[in-house]
Write an enzyme that holds these catalytic residues in place. Structure first.
Site, PDB file in Angstrom:
ATOM      1  N   GLU A   1      -6.860   5.107   7.619  1.00 35.14           N
ATOM      2  CA  GLU A   1      -6.613   6.518   7.279  1.00 35.14           C
ATOM      3  C   GLU A   1      -7.850   7.132   6.619  1.00 35.14           C
ATOM      4  O   GLU A   1      -8.102   8.330   6.763  1.00 35.14           O
ATOM      5  CB  GLU A   1      -5.368   6.622   6.384  1.00 35.14           C
ATOM      6  CG  GLU A   1      -4.101   6.371   7.213  1.00 35.14           C
ATOM      7  CD  GLU A   1      -2.912   5.844   6.441  1.00 35.14           C
ATOM      8  OE1 GLU A   1      -2.925   5.871   5.198  1.00 35.14           O
ATOM      9  OE2 GLU A   1      -1.959   5.372   7.103  1.00 35.14           O
TER      10      GLU A   1
ATOM     11  N   LYS B   1       0.134   4.279  -0.468  1.00 34.81           N
ATOM     12  CA  LYS B   1      -0.512   5.508   0.025  1.00 34.81           C
ATOM     13  C   LYS B   1      -0.195   6.669  -0.927  1.00 34.81           C
ATOM     14  O   LYS B   1      -0.104   6.463  -2.132  1.00 34.81           O
ATOM     15  CB  LYS B   1      -0.065   5.806   1.459  1.00 34.81           C
ATOM     16  CG  LYS B   1      -0.124   4.566   2.357  1.00 34.81           C
ATOM     17  CD  LYS B   1       0.056   4.897   3.802  1.00 34.81           C
ATOM     18  CE  LYS B   1       0.162   3.612   4.610  1.00 34.81           C
ATOM     19  NZ  LYS B   1       0.079   3.827   6.034  1.00 34.81           N
TER      20      LYS B   1
ATOM     21  N   GLU C   1      -5.496  -4.587  10.750  1.00 37.26           N
ATOM     22  CA  GLU C   1      -4.504  -3.526  10.891  1.00 37.26           C
ATOM     23  C   GLU C   1      -4.801  -2.716  12.143  1.00 37.26           C
ATOM     24  O   GLU C   1      -5.585  -1.747  12.094  1.00 37.26           O
ATOM     25  CB  GLU C   1      -4.565  -2.592   9.678  1.00 37.26           C
ATOM     26  CG  GLU C   1      -4.213  -3.253   8.374  1.00 37.26           C
ATOM     27  CD  GLU C   1      -3.605  -2.239   7.421  1.00 37.26           C
ATOM     28  OE1 GLU C   1      -2.475  -2.456   6.990  1.00 37.26           O
ATOM     29  OE2 GLU C   1      -4.255  -1.215   7.136  1.00 37.26           O
TER      30      GLU C   1
ATOM     31  N   ASN D   1       0.871  -1.176   0.000  1.00 38.39           N
ATOM     32  CA  ASN D   1       0.000   0.000   0.000  1.00 38.39           C
ATOM     33  C   ASN D   1       0.910   1.228   0.000  1.00 38.39           C
ATOM     34  O   ASN D   1       1.452   1.607   1.039  1.00 38.39           O
ATOM     35  CB  ASN D   1      -0.896  -0.009   1.251  1.00 38.39           C
ATOM     36  CG  ASN D   1      -1.704   1.277   1.363  1.00 38.39           C
ATOM     37  OD1 ASN D   1      -1.843   2.024   0.397  1.00 38.39           O
ATOM     38  ND2 ASN D   1      -2.239   1.534   2.544  1.00 38.39           N
TER      39      ASN D   1
ATOM     40  N   HIS E   1      -9.567   1.354   4.879  1.00 41.18           N
ATOM     41  CA  HIS E   1      -8.284   1.653   5.523  1.00 41.18           C
ATOM     42  C   HIS E   1      -8.491   2.678   6.635  1.00 41.18           C
ATOM     43  O   HIS E   1      -9.272   3.611   6.493  1.00 41.18           O
ATOM     44  CB  HIS E   1      -7.272   2.171   4.498  1.00 41.18           C
ATOM     45  CG  HIS E   1      -5.878   2.175   5.033  1.00 41.18           C
ATOM     46  ND1 HIS E   1      -5.421   3.152   5.881  1.00 41.18           N
ATOM     47  CD2 HIS E   1      -4.862   1.290   4.890  1.00 41.18           C
ATOM     48  CE1 HIS E   1      -4.167   2.878   6.223  1.00 41.18           C
ATOM     49  NE2 HIS E   1      -3.808   1.757   5.629  1.00 41.18           N
TER      50      HIS E   1
ATOM     51  N   SER F   1       3.357  -1.694  10.563  1.00 40.24           N
ATOM     52  CA  SER F   1       4.799  -1.692  10.846  1.00 40.24           C
ATOM     53  C   SER F   1       5.470  -3.038  10.575  1.00 40.24           C
ATOM     54  O   SER F   1       6.373  -3.438  11.311  1.00 40.24           O
ATOM     55  CB  SER F   1       5.062  -1.218  12.286  1.00 40.24           C
ATOM     56  OG  SER F   1       4.645   0.132  12.430  1.00 40.24           O
TER      57      SER F   1
ATOM     58  N   GLY G   1       2.351   2.607  10.702  1.00 39.22           N
ATOM     59  CA  GLY G   1       3.308   3.694  10.526  1.00 39.22           C
ATOM     60  C   GLY G   1       3.983   4.152  11.806  1.00 39.22           C
ATOM     61  O   GLY G   1       4.601   5.215  11.836  1.00 39.22           O
TER      62      GLY G   1
HETATM   63  C1  PEP Z   1      -0.858   0.455   6.071  1.00 43.18           C
HETATM   64  O1  PEP Z   1      -1.035   1.656   5.991  1.00 43.18           O
HETATM   65  O2  PEP Z   1      -1.662  -0.322   5.548  1.00 43.18           O
HETATM   66  C2  PEP Z   1       0.313  -0.008   6.796  1.00 43.18           C
HETATM   67  C3  PEP Z   1       0.287  -1.217   7.284  1.00 43.18           C
HETATM   68  O3  PEP Z   1       1.363   0.867   6.946  1.00 43.18           O
HETATM   69  P1  PEP Z   1       2.807   0.564   7.630  1.00 43.18           P
HETATM   70  O4  PEP Z   1       3.267  -0.770   7.074  1.00 43.18           O
HETATM   71  O5  PEP Z   1       3.676   1.692   7.196  1.00 43.18           O
HETATM   72  O6  PEP Z   1       2.581   0.497   9.090  1.00 43.18           O
END
Ligand code: PEP
Length: 255
Positions: A101, A14, A170, A12, A99, A216, A176
């Site tokens: 976000e 983003k 998630e 992803n 997601h 992460s 992040g």
């Molecule tokens: C995500 O935004 O789906 C995600 C898992 O980000 P990160 O791997 O940077 O934590």
């Protein structure tokens, strides 16, 4: 013993990578593809402007093109939005929905996600539905209640899940932040989600759904997470932006 489900790692990106940067990533990453395990499915979700360029790179390969979102309506006066027909025309195979976000920034709800997933499924695209609790919800002992409420977005599917449906757990506090969930936390959440799927769609359908972990994931912690039977791969943000790291995640998932 690992399950019969083929692991999947989804990048992803983003709001990162211009079309030119995305093309450079593809040149590098795809040169590594012959050395990666074949028993892992891979997908890349660039930002909309890079979809066509990335799609041209991925088309001759086994790496699938994914989208980060889709609009609920099929077409019309929705400035700035992207329809499922546009994604289909570009060769997109799957799309993220829900997601955190977008839950946070766009205030999207289960009702929106439900319609988006139905729209995708009707067009033959696989939804990748993202769920997860905030730190406050976890600390308050509400993780399972939150996940259960988020699963209400599957209600429009009637009795059957769409082909290729993917769930991504998630935890919001892990995205992040550099603070991934422990494999045990992820396994518990995945087992809970699979049990909910089984209640709703039967254990056979539920047993075929890939449940990805996201938050992460890095080459350093991926093996520990992906080796668990309940964790069928990852949805990865930051670490998917670097070709060598994304390749390492494919190795961790497929090894
Ligand atoms: C995500 O935004 O789906 C995600 C898992 O980000 P990160 O791997 O940077 O934590």
């Amino acid at each position: 013993m690992k399950s019969a489900r083929t692991p999947l790692v989804v990048a992803n990106w983003k709001m990162n990578k211009t079309p030119s940067e995305a093309a450079a990533f593809c040149d590098d990453f795809l040169s590594r593809l012959p050395g990666l395990p074949e028993g892992v499915d891979l997908a890349i979700a660039p930002a909309f402007p890079a979809l066509e360029r990335v799609g041209r790179h991925l088309a001759p390969t086994r790496v699938k093109l994914a989208a980060q979102d889709v609009h609920v309506e099929p077409k019309g006066a929705f400035t700035g939005e992207v329809s499922v027909a546009m994604l289909t025309d570009l060769g997109v195979a799957m799309a993220l929905v829900g997601h955190s976000e977008r839950r946070r920034d766009r205030k999207e709800t289960e009702a929106d996600f439900s319609r988006k997933m139905k729209r995708l499924a009707d067009a033959g695209l696989a939804p990748v539905y993202c769920v997860g609790e905030t730190l406050e919800e976890r600390d308050g002992g509400r993780t399972e209640a939150v996940l259960a409420a988020q699963m209400a977005a599957l209600d429009l599917f009637g009795d059957a899940l769409p082909p290729g449906f993917v769930l991504a757990y998630e935890p919001v506090w892990a995205i992040g932040t550099g603070r991934a969930a422990t494999p045990e936390m992820a396994v518990d959440a995945h087992a809970f989600l699979r049990a909910r799927l089984a209640d709703r769609f039967g254990s056979q359908s539920a047993g075929g759904v890939r449940i990805l972990y996201g938050g992460s994931v890095t080459p350093a912690n991926a093996k520990d997470l992906f080796s668990r039977d309940e964790i069928d791969g990852g949805l990865v943000g930051g670490a998917s932006l670097v070709p060598a790291d994304f390749a390492a995640l494919a190795v961790a998932a497929g090894g």
